[in-house]
Design a protein around this motif. Structure first.
Motif, PDB file in Angstrom:
ATOM      1  N   LEU A   7       0.859  -1.180   0.000  1.00  0.00           N
ATOM      2  CA  LEU A   7       0.000   0.000   0.000  1.00  0.00           C
ATOM      3  C   LEU A   7       0.897   1.232   0.000  1.00  0.00           C
ATOM      4  N   GLY A   8       0.893   1.985  -1.092  1.00  0.00           N
ATOM      5  CA  GLY A   8       1.784   3.128  -1.227  1.00  0.00           C
ATOM      6  C   GLY A   8       3.074   2.718  -1.909  1.00  0.00           C
ATOM      7  N   VAL A   9       2.949   2.112  -3.072  1.00  0.00           N
ATOM      8  CA  VAL A   9       4.098   1.483  -3.731  1.00  0.00           C
ATOM      9  C   VAL A   9       5.080   2.482  -4.326  1.00  0.00           C
ATOM     10  N   THR A  10       4.649   3.717  -4.610  1.00  0.00           N
ATOM     11  CA  THR A  10       5.540   4.680  -5.268  1.00  0.00           C
ATOM     12  C   THR A  10       6.225   5.632  -4.289  1.00  0.00           C
ATOM     13  N   GLY A  11       5.925   5.499  -3.002  1.00  0.00           N
ATOM     14  CA  GLY A  11       6.590   6.329  -2.005  1.00  0.00           C
ATOM     15  C   GLY A  11       7.972   5.804  -1.658  1.00  0.00           C
ATOM     16  N   SER A  12       8.619   6.437  -0.694  1.00  0.00           N
ATOM     17  CA  SER A  12       9.980   6.070  -0.318  1.00  0.00           C
ATOM     18  C   SER A  12      10.078   4.626   0.157  1.00  0.00           C
ATOM     19  N   ILE A  13       9.208   4.231   1.087  1.00  0.00           N
ATOM     20  CA  ILE A  13       9.235   2.855   1.599  1.00  0.00           C
ATOM     21  C   ILE A  13       8.807   1.875   0.521  1.00  0.00           C
ATOM     22  N   GLY A  14       7.787   2.235  -0.251  1.00  0.00           N
ATOM     23  CA  GLY A  14       7.303   1.353  -1.311  1.00  0.00           C
ATOM     24  C   GLY A  14       8.372   1.045  -2.338  1.00  0.00           C
ATOM     25  N   ALA A  35      -1.385   3.088  -5.362  1.00  0.00           N
ATOM     26  CA  ALA A  35      -0.712   4.381  -5.503  1.00  0.00           C
ATOM     27  C   ALA A  35      -1.779   5.458  -5.579  1.00  0.00           C
ATOM     28  N   ASN A  36      -1.346   6.685  -5.663  1.00  0.00           N
ATOM     29  CA  ASN A  36      -2.289   7.797  -5.726  1.00  0.00           C
ATOM     30  C   ASN A  36      -2.460   8.287  -7.159  1.00  0.00           C
ATOM     31  N   THR A  37      -1.433   8.964  -7.685  1.00  0.00           N
ATOM     32  CA  THR A  37      -1.534   9.537  -9.027  1.00  0.00           C
ATOM     33  C   THR A  37      -0.343   9.193  -9.928  1.00  0.00           C
ATOM     34  N   SER A  38       0.591   8.425  -9.441  1.00  0.00           N
ATOM     35  CA  SER A  38       1.848   8.187 -10.174  1.00  0.00           C
ATOM     36  C   SER A  38       1.670   7.136 -11.267  1.00  0.00           C
ATOM     37  N   VAL A  39       1.005   7.519 -12.347  1.00  0.00           N
ATOM     38  CA  VAL A  39       0.665   6.590 -13.421  1.00  0.00           C
ATOM     39  C   VAL A  39       1.909   6.003 -14.078  1.00  0.00           C
ATOM     40  N   GLU A  40       2.868   6.850 -14.431  1.00  0.00           N
ATOM     41  CA  GLU A  40       4.060   6.362 -15.133  1.00  0.00           C
ATOM     42  C   GLU A  40       4.848   5.376 -14.281  1.00  0.00           C
ATOM     43  N   LYS A  41       4.998   5.680 -13.006  1.00  0.00           N
ATOM     44  CA  LYS A  41       5.723   4.774 -12.115  1.00  0.00           C
ATOM     45  C   LYS A  41       4.990   3.441 -11.964  1.00  0.00           C
ATOM     46  N   VAL A  42       3.666   3.504 -11.853  1.00  0.00           N
ATOM     47  CA  VAL A  42       2.877   2.279 -11.711  1.00  0.00           C
ATOM     48  C   VAL A  42       2.992   1.417 -12.964  1.00  0.00           C
ATOM     49  N   PRO A  51       2.021  -7.498 -11.190  1.00  0.00           N
ATOM     50  CA  PRO A  51       1.019  -7.749 -10.149  1.00  0.00           C
ATOM     51  C   PRO A  51      -0.331  -8.093 -10.764  1.00  0.00           C
ATOM     52  N   LEU A  52      -1.165  -8.764 -10.002  1.00  0.00           N
ATOM     53  CA  LEU A  52      -2.491  -9.147 -10.489  1.00  0.00           C
ATOM     54  C   LEU A  52      -3.535  -8.067 -10.204  1.00  0.00           C
ATOM     55  N   TYR A  53      -3.236  -7.199  -9.235  1.00  0.00           N
ATOM     56  CA  TYR A  53      -4.203  -6.168  -8.819  1.00  0.00           C
ATOM     57  C   TYR A  53      -3.487  -4.824  -8.661  1.00  0.00           C
ATOM     58  N   VAL A  54      -4.148  -3.766  -9.126  1.00  0.00           N
ATOM     59  CA  VAL A  54      -3.637  -2.401  -8.970  1.00  0.00           C
ATOM     60  C   VAL A  54      -4.797  -1.519  -8.524  1.00  0.00           C
ATOM     61  N   ALA A  55      -4.555  -0.682  -7.513  1.00  0.00           N
ATOM     62  CA  ALA A  55      -5.569   0.284  -7.088  1.00  0.00           C
ATOM     63  C   ALA A  55      -4.968   1.687  -7.093  1.00  0.00           C
ATOM     64  N   MET A  56      -5.677   2.623  -7.698  1.00  0.00           N
ATOM     65  CA  MET A  56      -5.260   4.025  -7.723  1.00  0.00           C
ATOM     66  C   MET A  56      -6.282   4.850  -6.945  1.00  0.00           C
ATOM     67  N   MET A  57      -5.824   5.645  -6.003  1.00  0.00           N
ATOM     68  CA  MET A  57      -6.741   6.472  -5.230  1.00  0.00           C
ATOM     69  C   MET A  57      -7.408   7.526  -6.109  1.00  0.00           C
ATOM     70  N   ASP A  58      -6.653   8.073  -7.027  1.00  0.00           N
ATOM     71  CA  ASP A  58      -7.164   9.104  -7.939  1.00  0.00           C
ATOM     72  C   ASP A  58      -7.932   8.444  -9.085  1.00  0.00           C
ATOM     73  N   LEU A  59      -9.179   8.860  -9.313  1.00  0.00           N
ATOM     74  CA  LEU A  59     -10.038   8.211 -10.298  1.00  0.00           C
ATOM     75  C   LEU A  59      -9.509   8.376 -11.725  1.00  0.00           C
ATOM     76  N   LYS A  60      -9.003   9.557 -12.052  1.00  0.00           N
ATOM     77  CA  LYS A  60      -8.456   9.788 -13.385  1.00  0.00           C
ATOM     78  C   LYS A  60      -7.254   8.875 -13.643  1.00  0.00           C
ATOM     79  N   SER A  61      -6.422   8.729 -12.626  1.00  0.00           N
ATOM     80  CA  SER A  61      -5.244   7.864 -12.752  1.00  0.00           C
ATOM     81  C   SER A  61      -5.653   6.409 -12.915  1.00  0.00           C
ATOM     82  N   ALA A  62      -6.702   6.003 -12.209  1.00  0.00           N
ATOM     83  CA  ALA A  62      -7.203   4.632 -12.343  1.00  0.00           C
ATOM     84  C   ALA A  62      -7.685   4.385 -13.772  1.00  0.00           C
ATOM     85  N   TYR A  63      -8.356   5.382 -14.350  1.00  0.00           N
ATOM     86  CA  TYR A  63      -8.850   5.277 -15.728  1.00  0.00           C
ATOM     87  C   TYR A  63      -7.687   5.099 -16.708  1.00  0.00           C
ATOM     88  N   GLU A  64      -6.611   5.855 -16.478  1.00  0.00           N
ATOM     89  CA  GLU A  64      -5.439   5.756 -17.346  1.00  0.00           C
ATOM     90  C   GLU A  64      -4.785   4.379 -17.249  1.00  0.00           C
TER      91      GLU A  64
END
Length: 387
Positions: A7-14, A35-42, A51-64
């Motif tokens: 949970l929070g894969v694009t942050g420092s710990i992630g 992740a939240n909005t980091s589409v390119e990193k994801v 991974p089999l599952y990805v969740a984006m907090m930001d709806l626009k990012s999830a759409y992308e």
């Protein structure tokens, strides 16, 4: 293979956890990420780790991400918002969840994971700060492990291993002192955001870097230590150790002290948590004692950096007071990062909120009350503090 979600894969710990997985020789598998909005990193993570599952907090990012997976014919379930976060935390396929999202948002998914009987590699301080009693009770009821990822709590966890917890006399949390160690109040009045973000030892996210500068980070760790190790606040001591080689210590009833030492590299505690109960391979630099030459220790200046004393006070009062402390701090740090308040005002705002909302402490400690009070404290800080 031990399977996990981050949970929070694009942050420092992630991102450091991804490196641990890379070097695990196939013993760790990544099943779900958020992740939240980091589409390119994801997208990069999807390509490398599949991974089999990805969740984006930001709806626009999830759409992308959904569009990308569709075009690339990838069989990945893409989720969104808090519901997606909760699902990634409680997937049937996983064994352990690493929670590294920042702030109160990590509490709900952590509880979902516990109830789904998943072990927790905990890097989200707020979870135990505001709801330690609830979380530790749920962990015990569901027979799961809370494995600390913070370097300090990991050190204590390791120093306690193989010993009777009833012989623990004192927990000694070490602190680097942050970027302003040794400075007096007059020198802190015009501190800039850029200066506060320059930690002398650790590469961390923006919020935790500011917390380190105010010593609030150490205060939150005090409350965490209380819940993780069932240790009275009077038996928790904070010691400034500028070299950050000793990550923390425990003192036993006979006066013996056991310390855990290691490189300044978060991959060490991450790997220890994910591989528990065994140790992994060499993943960071080793220590050369000839080069270190000396280790020094100081008493923290809690008059100048009063967030530390406020944390002890909130922890001792208990109930919903840590929620007030944490909520006020989160909101104040955000205002400081946005350059809307000054550095010293962060602690002033926290102290004011603890006094203003103190009547709330008598209310029942429930997740609903925690979330509600956190929201109201943050709204108050924003409404009254913006210049």
């Amino acid at each position: 293979m031990r399977k996990l979600s981050i949970l929070g894969v694009t942050g420092s710990i992630g991102t450091q956890t991804l490196d641990v997985i890379r070097k695990s020789n196939g013993e760790l598998g990544l099943i779900g990420i958020t992740a939240n909005t980091s589409v390119e990193k994801v997208i990069e993570i999807i390509e490398e780790f599949k991974p089999l599952y990805v969740a984006m907090m930001d709806l626009k990012s999830a759409y992308e991400i959904k569009n990308y997976c569709k075009k690339q014919n990838k069989a990945i379930e893409v989720l969104e918002g808090i519901e997606g976060l909760n699902k990634i935390a409680s997937l049937d396929e996983i064994d352990i969840v690493l929670t590294s999202v920042v702030g109160m948002i990590g509490l709900g998914p952590t509880m979902k994971a516990i109830k789904a009987k998943k072990d927790i590699a905990l890097a989200n301080k707020e979870t135990l700060v505001v709801a330690g009693e609830i979380v530790m009770k749920a962990a015990k009821e569901n027979n799961i492990k809370i494995l600390p990822v913070d370097s300090e709590h990991s050190a204590i966890f390791q120093a306690l291993r193989g010993n009777d917890i009833n012989t623990l006399r004192k927990v000694i949390l070490t602190a680097s002192g942050g970027p302003f160690r040794g400075k007096i109040i007059d020198e802190l009045k015009e501190i800039k955001v850029e200066d506060a973000l320059k930690h002398p030892k650790w590469n961390m996210g923006r919020k935790i870097s500011i917390d380190s500068a105010t010593l609030m980070n150490k205060g939150l760790e005090v409350i965490e230590a209380h819940w993780l190790f069932n240790c009275d606040y009077d038996n928790i001591q904070v010691v400034v150790h500028p070299q950050s080689i000793i990550h923390s210590m425990v003192e036993y009833t006979d006066g013996s002290i056991i310390a855990q030492l290691g490189a300044q590299d978060m991959k060490l505690p991450i790997q220890y948590a994910l591989n528990y109960e065994k140790r992994g391979n060499l993943i960071a630099d080793t220590i050369d004692f000839y080069e270190i030459s000396k280790l020094t220790f100081e008493k923290p200046d809690s008059d100048t950096f009063k967030a530390l004393n406020l944390s002890f006070k909130a922890g001792k009062i208990g109930g919903l007071m840590p929620t007030i402390l944490n909520g006020a701090n989160e909101a104040a740090v955000e205002l400081f990062l946005d350059k809307k308040i000054k550095f010293l005002e962060i602690s002033d705002i926290i102290e004011k909120c603890m006094e203003l909302f103190k009547a709330e402490v008598k209310n029942e400690l429930t997740l609903e009350n925690i979330i509600d009070l956190d929201k109201r404290v943050k709204e108050y800080v924003v409404e009254t503090s913006v210049l």
